[in-house]
Design a protein around this motif. Structure first.
Motif, PDB file in Angstrom:
ATOM      1  N   UNK A   1       9.262 -17.021   8.105  1.00 29.86           N
ATOM      2  CA  UNK A   1       8.503 -16.705   6.892  1.00 29.86           C
ATOM      3  C   UNK A   1       7.030 -16.606   7.273  1.00 29.86           C
ATOM      4  N   UNK A   2       6.681 -15.478   7.869  1.00 27.30           N
ATOM      5  CA  UNK A   2       5.313 -15.279   8.331  1.00 27.30           C
ATOM      6  C   UNK A   2       4.918 -13.833   8.122  1.00 27.30           C
ATOM      7  N   UNK A   3       3.627 -13.629   8.040  1.00 22.90           N
ATOM      8  CA  UNK A   3       3.091 -12.272   7.966  1.00 22.90           C
ATOM      9  C   UNK A   3       2.281 -11.991   9.219  1.00 22.90           C
ATOM     10  N   UNK A   4       2.110 -10.696   9.496  1.00 22.44           N
ATOM     11  CA  UNK A   4       1.219 -10.234  10.551  1.00 22.44           C
ATOM     12  C   UNK A   4       0.101  -9.453   9.863  1.00 22.44           C
TER      13      UNK A   4
ATOM     14  N   UNK B   1     -14.913   3.272  14.363  1.00 28.82           N
ATOM     15  CA  UNK B   1     -15.924   2.271  14.722  1.00 28.82           C
ATOM     16  C   UNK B   1     -16.759   1.807  13.535  1.00 28.82           C
ATOM     17  N   UNK B   2     -16.282   2.016  12.308  1.00 27.05           N
ATOM     18  CA  UNK B   2     -17.090   1.604  11.155  1.00 27.05           C
ATOM     19  C   UNK B   2     -16.276   1.200   9.927  1.00 27.05           C
ATOM     20  N   UNK B   3     -14.994   1.507   9.851  1.00 34.41           N
ATOM     21  CA  UNK B   3     -14.193   1.192   8.676  1.00 34.41           C
ATOM     22  C   UNK B   3     -13.067   0.236   9.071  1.00 34.41           C
ATOM     23  N   UNK B   4     -13.102  -0.991   8.518  1.00 37.59           N
ATOM     24  CA  UNK B   4     -12.066  -1.984   8.789  1.00 37.59           C
ATOM     25  C   UNK B   4     -11.025  -1.966   7.669  1.00 37.59           C
ATOM     26  N   UNK B   5      -9.746  -1.986   8.061  1.00 37.78           N
ATOM     27  CA  UNK B   5      -8.647  -2.137   7.108  1.00 37.78           C
ATOM     28  C   UNK B   5      -7.730  -3.243   7.595  1.00 37.78           C
ATOM     29  N   UNK B   6      -7.053  -3.886   6.653  1.00 39.05           N
ATOM     30  CA  UNK B   6      -6.122  -4.967   6.991  1.00 39.05           C
ATOM     31  C   UNK B   6      -4.724  -4.565   6.537  1.00 39.05           C
ATOM     32  N   UNK B   7      -3.812  -4.403   7.486  1.00 41.14           N
ATOM     33  CA  UNK B   7      -2.436  -4.024   7.196  1.00 41.14           C
ATOM     34  C   UNK B   7      -1.554  -5.259   7.301  1.00 41.14           C
ATOM     35  N   UNK B   8      -0.880  -5.623   6.198  1.00 41.89           N
ATOM     36  CA  UNK B   8      -0.008  -6.798   6.166  1.00 41.89           C
ATOM     37  C   UNK B   8       1.443  -6.350   6.306  1.00 41.89           C
ATOM     38  N   UNK B   9       2.135  -6.896   7.312  1.00 44.97           N
ATOM     39  CA  UNK B   9       3.548  -6.617   7.536  1.00 44.97           C
ATOM     40  C   UNK B   9       4.279  -7.950   7.627  1.00 44.97           C
ATOM     41  N   UNK B  10       5.407  -8.081   6.913  1.00 51.06           N
ATOM     42  CA  UNK B  10       6.164  -9.333   6.956  1.00 51.06           C
ATOM     43  C   UNK B  10       7.090  -9.344   8.165  1.00 51.06           C
ATOM     44  N   UNK B  11       7.290 -10.531   8.726  1.00 50.36           N
ATOM     45  CA  UNK B  11       8.168 -10.693   9.888  1.00 50.36           C
ATOM     46  C   UNK B  11       9.567 -10.144   9.628  1.00 50.36           C
ATOM     47  N   UNK B  12      10.050 -10.308   8.392  1.00 48.93           N
ATOM     48  CA  UNK B  12      11.422  -9.888   8.105  1.00 48.93           C
ATOM     49  C   UNK B  12      11.620  -8.389   8.332  1.00 48.93           C
ATOM     50  N   UNK B  13      10.567  -7.578   8.177  1.00 49.43           N
ATOM     51  CA  UNK B  13      10.722  -6.148   8.406  1.00 49.43           C
ATOM     52  C   UNK B  13      10.905  -5.852   9.890  1.00 49.43           C
ATOM     53  N   UNK B  14      10.076  -6.467  10.739  1.00 48.52           N
ATOM     54  CA  UNK B  14      10.249  -6.277  12.175  1.00 48.52           C
ATOM     55  C   UNK B  14      11.631  -6.758  12.615  1.00 48.52           C
ATOM     56  N   UNK B  15      12.051  -7.894  12.072  1.00 48.89           N
ATOM     57  CA  UNK B  15      13.368  -8.448  12.406  1.00 48.89           C
ATOM     58  C   UNK B  15      14.485  -7.489  11.986  1.00 48.89           C
ATOM     59  N   UNK B  16      14.330  -6.862  10.816  1.00 47.12           N
ATOM     60  CA  UNK B  16      15.332  -5.918  10.330  1.00 47.12           C
ATOM     61  C   UNK B  16      15.431  -4.703  11.267  1.00 47.12           C
ATOM     62  N   UNK B  17      14.289  -4.231  11.746  1.00 54.26           N
ATOM     63  CA  UNK B  17      14.310  -3.094  12.678  1.00 54.26           C
ATOM     64  C   UNK B  17      15.132  -3.421  13.924  1.00 54.26           C
TER      65      UNK B  17
ATOM     66  N   UNK C   1       1.279  -3.943   2.843  1.00 55.19           N
ATOM     67  CA  UNK C   1       0.155  -3.851   1.897  1.00 55.19           C
ATOM     68  C   UNK C   1      -1.094  -3.632   2.745  1.00 55.19           C
ATOM     69  N   UNK C   2      -1.798  -2.535   2.476  1.00 56.25           N
ATOM     70  CA  UNK C   2      -3.047  -2.262   3.195  1.00 56.25           C
ATOM     71  C   UNK C   2      -4.227  -2.512   2.271  1.00 56.25           C
ATOM     72  N   UNK C   3      -5.169  -3.318   2.755  1.00 61.73           N
ATOM     73  CA  UNK C   3      -6.335  -3.730   1.980  1.00 61.73           C
ATOM     74  C   UNK C   3      -7.599  -3.499   2.803  1.00 61.73           C
ATOM     75  N   UNK C   4      -8.745  -3.417   2.140  1.00 58.29           N
ATOM     76  CA  UNK C   4      -9.996  -3.383   2.908  1.00 58.29           C
ATOM     77  C   UNK C   4     -10.115  -4.632   3.766  1.00 58.29           C
ATOM     78  N   UNK C   5     -10.686  -4.515   4.951  1.00 55.07           N
ATOM     79  CA  UNK C   5     -10.773  -5.655   5.862  1.00 55.07           C
ATOM     80  C   UNK C   5     -12.176  -5.877   6.368  1.00 55.07           C
ATOM     81  N   UNK C   6     -12.298  -6.842   7.256  1.00 56.86           N
ATOM     82  CA  UNK C   6     -13.552  -7.127   7.931  1.00 56.86           C
ATOM     83  C   UNK C   6     -13.219  -7.738   9.279  1.00 56.86           C
ATOM     84  N   UNK C   7     -14.174  -7.748  10.171  1.00 55.45           N
ATOM     85  CA  UNK C   7     -13.927  -8.238  11.527  1.00 55.45           C
ATOM     86  C   UNK C   7     -13.813  -9.758  11.517  1.00 55.45           C
ATOM     87  N   UNK C   8     -12.582 -10.260  11.528  1.00 56.05           N
ATOM     88  CA  UNK C   8     -12.326 -11.705  11.537  1.00 56.05           C
ATOM     89  C   UNK C   8     -11.551 -12.032  12.803  1.00 56.05           C
ATOM     90  N   UNK C   9     -12.079 -12.950  13.607  1.00 54.83           N
ATOM     91  CA  UNK C   9     -11.423 -13.295  14.862  1.00 54.83           C
ATOM     92  C   UNK C   9     -10.820 -14.691  14.825  1.00 54.83           C
TER      93      UNK C   9
END
Length: 517
Positions: free
Chosen positions: A347-350, A358-374, A399-407
């Motif tokens: 039960x985790x997300x990526x 080089x100027x627009x950050x986006x955050x793409x959320x994918x659930x582990x269950x989808x990768x597992x299903x593949x 779910x794709x949302x606006x993002x920012x550089x978070x390390x």
């Protein structure tokens, strides 16, 4: 009770067939306890007897509620089932309302000056640059099972050529990376508790080739028996089975893979690679970026095989993917000691941060269950690797949302923590909700500065700066919750998160505030 008619010497005779409902209720409960949560929910609708048995059994209810929260049973000696059920409900309400139970300020070296850090299983560890110990491990405060404040468990004096590390406290394992000048790089598998070579490691020192100094551009991951070491640009990846000492794979600076931007182990037998600046599959070029899913045999070298290529959203001709960073929670091989429940590794997300142009950050959320299903679909159908265009997988499973550089480590399980818009608040995005169980309204009184919102409908990402060819519409459901910090709290510009805590940080400060649930 079912009956049947039989004829004996010309007369009708009624005989009975045994039913599972004839067994004692205690035995019925033991049989139902062998089932998973989804099956229990189905069983509760079969008849009144089963419904009432499940409804009034703390053990069975705990199984269902743990599944609903994406948790697994931990140390049963800490709390009995009824107590654990109450604690789980209190924990759920606390996270929904962002009502932490305690706050603790912990002195650390600033994350902007330390060499490396990790937050895993309630332990915060740092590799330091300042004088004194080279490495510190701090056990963070708990509410359930261990209410003590944070405490330093141990420090390690300066170690020559020690460059990075990863830990899994549930295996009492620390993996240290050493990079001596002019020699092969190597990993050491040691215990956290005693610093001895780990007794379960057949070969506790794992050597691999490295022809350059990667500075800070590297990552180490532990998933069960697997250790992955990744170096981007030029690409390098080594995977080891640390228990057997087998090198699963080792790839260094291959020109056709220099565009691999990031790597992550999905499990002890699979991983993903994300490509920037486009990639290719069987001679076909994908300039929009792609995610490659691989499987491998955890007991065999060079067994990796491409499962599926997932193409990212289509870009306009002048746009490109400049950088990709994968964020997800660390993997714990076992439940965390001393607490009644732990987050399930499945039960985790990526949270995949993508930098466009080089100027627009986006955050793409994918659930582990989808990768597992593949992976499961390919194994069951026994088909060759396939390419899946964005429109066939992305809108329904992300779910794709606006993002920012978070390390920093700001993702745990299905939750993501970011600083609020005014930098004096914290925002939690929870992708673990079950829509039919998610309350539409909450009558709990909240303090000022609290806001929550369910996102159950698809949303389109506004393309103000002209990156995507079409509007990117995605639909993975989530809840957004924001709370302004308490008056007098220090302002934080970033947050860490684990299953029981939110940790506020200010980049320039040598302390962190631990908000414990």
């Amino acid at each position: 009770m079912r009956q049947r008619a039989t004829e004996t010497t010309g007369k009708s005779k009624i005989s009975t067939l045994p039913s599972i409902n004839d067994i004692p209720l205690e035995l019925l409960s033991e049989i139902l306890a062998l089932l998973d949560a989804k099956t229990l929910l189905l069983c509760s609708s079969i008849c009144n007897l089963w419904h009432e048995t499940i409804k009034h059994s703390p053990e069975l209810q705990l199984t269902i509620e743990l599944w609903a929260d994406g948790m697994v049973r931990g140390d049963s000696s800490v709390l009995k089932s009824a107590e654990a059920l109450r604690a789980l409900d209190a924990r759920r309400r606390a996270w929904q309302n962002l009502e932490w139970t305690s706050k603790t300020v912990v002195e650390i070296e600033s994350l902007t000056t330390c060499r490396a850090y990790e937050l895993v299983g309630g332990m915060f560890a740092e590799q330091l640059r300042q004088q004194g110990p080279d490495f510190l491990a701090i056990s963070l405060p708990r509410v359930v099972g261990d209410p003590e404040n944070a405490r330093v468990t141990h420090g390690i004096e300066s170690l020559e050529d020690f460059r990075d590390f990863m830990i899994d406290p549930t295996q009492d394992l620390i993996v240290r990376l050493y990079m001596p000048v002019g020699q092969s790089a190597y990993l050491e598998c040691r215990t956290i508790s005693s610093e001895d070579l780990h007794p379960l490691a057949a070969c506790p020192v794992l050597t691999f080739s490295l022809t350059r100094d990667p500075t800070n551009m590297l990552s180490i991951q532990i998933v069960d028996n697997m250790i992955g070491v990744f170096f981007p640009r030029p690409y390098g990846l080594s995977i080891f089975n640390w228990r057997t000492g087998i090198t699963i794979m080792e790839t260094q600076e291959r020109g056709d893979l220099d565009l691999v931007a990031d790597f992550h182990l999905l499990s002890s037998s699979s991983y993903i690679l994300v490509h920037s600046f486009g990639g290719n599959f069987e001679g076909r070029q994908f300039d929009d970026g792609q995610i490659d899913i691989f499987s491998f045999n955890p007991d065999c070298s060079n067994s990796q095989a491409l499962v599926t290529t997932l193409v990212l959203p289509e870009l306009i001709p002048t746009a490109f993917v400049a950088l990709v960073i994968i964020h997800t929670a660390p993997f714990c091989a076992k439940p965390i000691t001393g607490i009644p429940f732990s987050k399930s590794n499945n039960r985790r997300i990526y949270a995949i941060l993508i930098l466009y142009n080089n100027r627009v950050w986006c955050r793409l959320i994918v659930h582990h269950r989808f990768f597992e299903k593949c992976i499961l679909d390919r194994a069951q159908e026994k088909i060759a690797a396939t390419v899946i265009p964005w429109d066939e997988w992305g809108p329904q499973n992300t779910r794709m949302l606006p993002g920012e550089n978070i390390w920093i480590r700001h993702v745990d399980g299905e939750r993501l923590a970011v600083a609020g818009s005014n930098r004096n608040s914290v925002q939690i995005l929870d992708f673990g909700i079950i829509p039919r169980r998610a309350p539409v309204t909450d009558d709990t009184p909240h303090s000022a500065g609290f806001a929550t919102e369910l996102h159950l409908e698809p949303s389109g990402l506004s393309d103000v700066k002209r990156v995507f060819l079409n509007v990117v519409t995605t639909s993975l459901p989530y809840r957004s919750t924001t709370r302004v910090l308490d008056e007098g709290d220090e302002e934080h510009d970033s947050f860490l998160i684990d299953q029981d805590r939110i940790i506020g940080l200010k980049e320039s400060h040598h302390r962190m505030t631990v908000y414990t649930f």
